[in-house]
Motif scaffolding. Structure first.
Motif, PDB file in Angstrom:
ATOM      1  N   ASP A 184     126.650  45.138 120.545  1.00 48.80           N
ATOM      2  CA  ASP A 184     127.404  46.351 120.882  1.00 48.80           C
ATOM      3  C   ASP A 184     126.662  47.555 120.290  1.00 48.80           C
ATOM      4  OD1 ASP A 184     129.190  48.582 120.773  1.00 48.80           O
ATOM      5  OD2 ASP A 184     130.891  47.223 121.020  1.00 48.80           O
ATOM      6  N   LEU A 185     126.004  48.327 121.158  1.00 46.52           N
ATOM      7  CA  LEU A 185     125.156  49.415 120.696  1.00 46.52           C
ATOM      8  C   LEU A 185     125.949  50.489 119.945  1.00 46.52           C
ATOM      9  CD1 LEU A 185     122.359  50.689 120.514  1.00 46.52           C
ATOM     10  CD2 LEU A 185     122.769  51.731 122.750  1.00 46.52           C
ATOM     11  N   ASP A 186     127.137  50.816 120.434  1.00 43.82           N
ATOM     12  CA  ASP A 186     127.939  51.839 119.763  1.00 43.82           C
ATOM     13  C   ASP A 186     128.270  51.431 118.334  1.00 43.82           C
ATOM     14  OD1 ASP A 186     128.209  53.748 121.902  1.00 43.82           O
ATOM     15  OD2 ASP A 186     129.502  52.307 122.903  1.00 43.82           O
ATOM     16  N   LYS A 187     128.723  50.202 118.160  1.00 41.58           N
ATOM     17  CA  LYS A 187     129.034  49.711 116.819  1.00 41.58           C
ATOM     18  C   LYS A 187     127.785  49.643 115.961  1.00 41.58           C
ATOM     19  CE  LYS A 187     133.106  46.936 117.969  1.00 41.58           C
ATOM     20  NZ  LYS A 187     133.648  45.564 118.068  1.00 41.58           N
ATOM     21  N   ALA A 188     126.683  49.213 116.555  1.00 40.77           N
ATOM     22  CA  ALA A 188     125.436  49.090 115.803  1.00 40.77           C
ATOM     23  C   ALA A 188     124.954  50.449 115.305  1.00 40.77           C
ATOM     24  CB  ALA A 188     124.356  48.438 116.675  1.00 40.77           C
ATOM     25  N   LEU A 189     125.067  51.463 116.153  1.00 42.37           N
ATOM     26  CA  LEU A 189     124.654  52.801 115.734  1.00 42.37           C
ATOM     27  C   LEU A 189     125.548  53.330 114.615  1.00 42.37           C
ATOM     28  CD1 LEU A 189     123.729  54.397 119.178  1.00 42.37           C
ATOM     29  CD2 LEU A 189     122.162  53.782 117.325  1.00 42.37           C
ATOM     30  N   ASP A 190     126.835  53.019 114.673  1.00 41.85           N
ATOM     31  CA  ASP A 190     127.736  53.408 113.585  1.00 41.85           C
ATOM     32  C   ASP A 190     127.332  52.727 112.281  1.00 41.85           C
ATOM     33  OD1 ASP A 190     129.342  55.156 115.024  1.00 41.85           O
ATOM     34  OD2 ASP A 190     130.804  53.622 115.576  1.00 41.85           O
ATOM     35  N   MET A 248     120.853  58.149 123.869  1.00 42.43           N
ATOM     36  CA  MET A 248     121.710  58.435 122.720  1.00 42.43           C
ATOM     37  C   MET A 248     120.900  59.034 121.574  1.00 42.43           C
ATOM     38  SD  MET A 248     124.141  55.091 122.847  1.00 42.43           S
ATOM     39  CE  MET A 248     125.573  55.849 122.100  1.00 42.43           C
ATOM     40  N   GLN A 249     121.598  59.798 120.754  1.00 45.81           N
ATOM     41  CA  GLN A 249     120.951  60.441 119.614  1.00 45.81           C
ATOM     42  C   GLN A 249     121.880  60.361 118.410  1.00 45.81           C
ATOM     43  OE1 GLN A 249     119.089  64.296 120.256  1.00 45.81           O
ATOM     44  NE2 GLN A 249     120.110  65.051 118.420  1.00 45.81           N
ATOM     45  N   MET A 250     121.315  60.048 117.266  1.00 40.50           N
ATOM     46  CA  MET A 250     122.066  59.955 116.021  1.00 40.50           C
ATOM     47  C   MET A 250     121.720  61.171 115.159  1.00 40.50           C
ATOM     48  SD  MET A 250     121.704  56.978 113.127  1.00 40.50           S
ATOM     49  CE  MET A 250     121.774  55.663 114.318  1.00 40.50           C
ATOM     50  N   ASN A 251     122.721  61.954 114.809  1.00 40.82           N
ATOM     51  CA  ASN A 251     122.526  63.112 113.930  1.00 40.82           C
ATOM     52  C   ASN A 251     123.137  62.801 112.568  1.00 40.82           C
ATOM     53  OD1 ASN A 251     121.392  64.662 116.057  1.00 40.82           O
ATOM     54  ND2 ASN A 251     123.441  65.197 116.765  1.00 40.82           N
ATOM     55  N   ILE A 252     122.346  62.970 111.531  1.00 41.32           N
ATOM     56  CA  ILE A 252     122.806  62.682 110.170  1.00 41.32           C
ATOM     57  C   ILE A 252     122.518  63.886 109.297  1.00 41.32           C
ATOM     58  CG2 ILE A 252     122.457  61.219 108.137  1.00 41.32           C
ATOM     59  CD1 ILE A 252     121.818  58.953 110.157  1.00 41.32           C
TER      60      ILE A 252
END
Length: 201
Positions: free
Chosen positions: A142-148, A15-19
């Motif tokens: 929950d990885l998805d929630k944590a990344l959000d 996964m990658q987070m773009n900000i």
């Protein structure tokens, strides 16, 4: 716990987070909310559909902008005896009773670098591992929630840098046009356009 951590690490590697300023964040010509707020061209509307990322980049790294020739209306208030009120200072259109149109010749404007994004990274990146760990705890693994959760916090950090950056200051003409000296803020459109996305490989 070990199994959860192993699963999170395996999935997180994909996964990658773009900000920043994502595709779709644009200016709309003619809307007051999309006027220039950075000092690049005080009071001027950007071209319809211009990506906010283009203006953010110009602010981040500085550079030169070629400003085309344009017509500019000037408003003043004239007394009954024909003299200018307020020593001839410009007023808003609604307060004026005298208008002239002037040609502003084409010119080049130099924009200083105002590295809000690089500052946000330098000032906060050491906190990001702990931020993600706290987000994972809050999201109960929950990885998805944590990344959000983590991404929203980092968006806030970038916005804070935009709010706080004061050097180099706006030019005096920009301060007069805006009514205050906040180099990266006028209407707040760029500030409010900072966003994020989480994508999987």
């Amino acid at each position: 716990m070990a199994r959860l951590l192993k699963r999170v690490l395996r999935r997180g590697a994909q996964m990658q987070m773009n900000i920043g300023f994502l595709e779709g964040a644009t200016y709309s010509k003619g809307k007051s909310a999309d006027r220039d707020k950075s000092g690049l061209a005080p009071g001027a509307a950007y071209a319809d559909g211009l990506p906010v990322a283009a203006i953010a980049y110009q602010n981040e790294f500085g550079g030169q902008i070629d400003v085309p020739e344009r017509e500019q209306k000037i408003y003043r208030s004239v007394a009954a005896d024909g003299s200018f009120r307020k020593n001839g200072k410009f007023v808003k259109a609604k307060s004026s009773n005298f208008e002239t149109t002037h040609t502003v010749p084409a010119h080049t404007t130099t924009i200083p670098a105002r590295p809000f994004m690089r500052n946000a990274i330098a000032n906060n990146r050491d906190q990001w591992p702990a931020l993600l760990a706290a987000a994972l705890k809050q999201a109960k693994g929950d990885l998805d929630k944590a990344l959000d959760i983590a991404a929203e916090a980092i968006v806030g950090q970038v916005q804070e840098e935009i709010r706080n950056l004061g050097d180099p200051p706006n030019a005096p003409s920009t301060i007069r046009s805006k009514g205050f000296d906040k180099p990266l803020i006028d209407t707040g459109h760029m500030l409010n356009s900072v966003g994020y996305e989480v994508v999987s490989d």
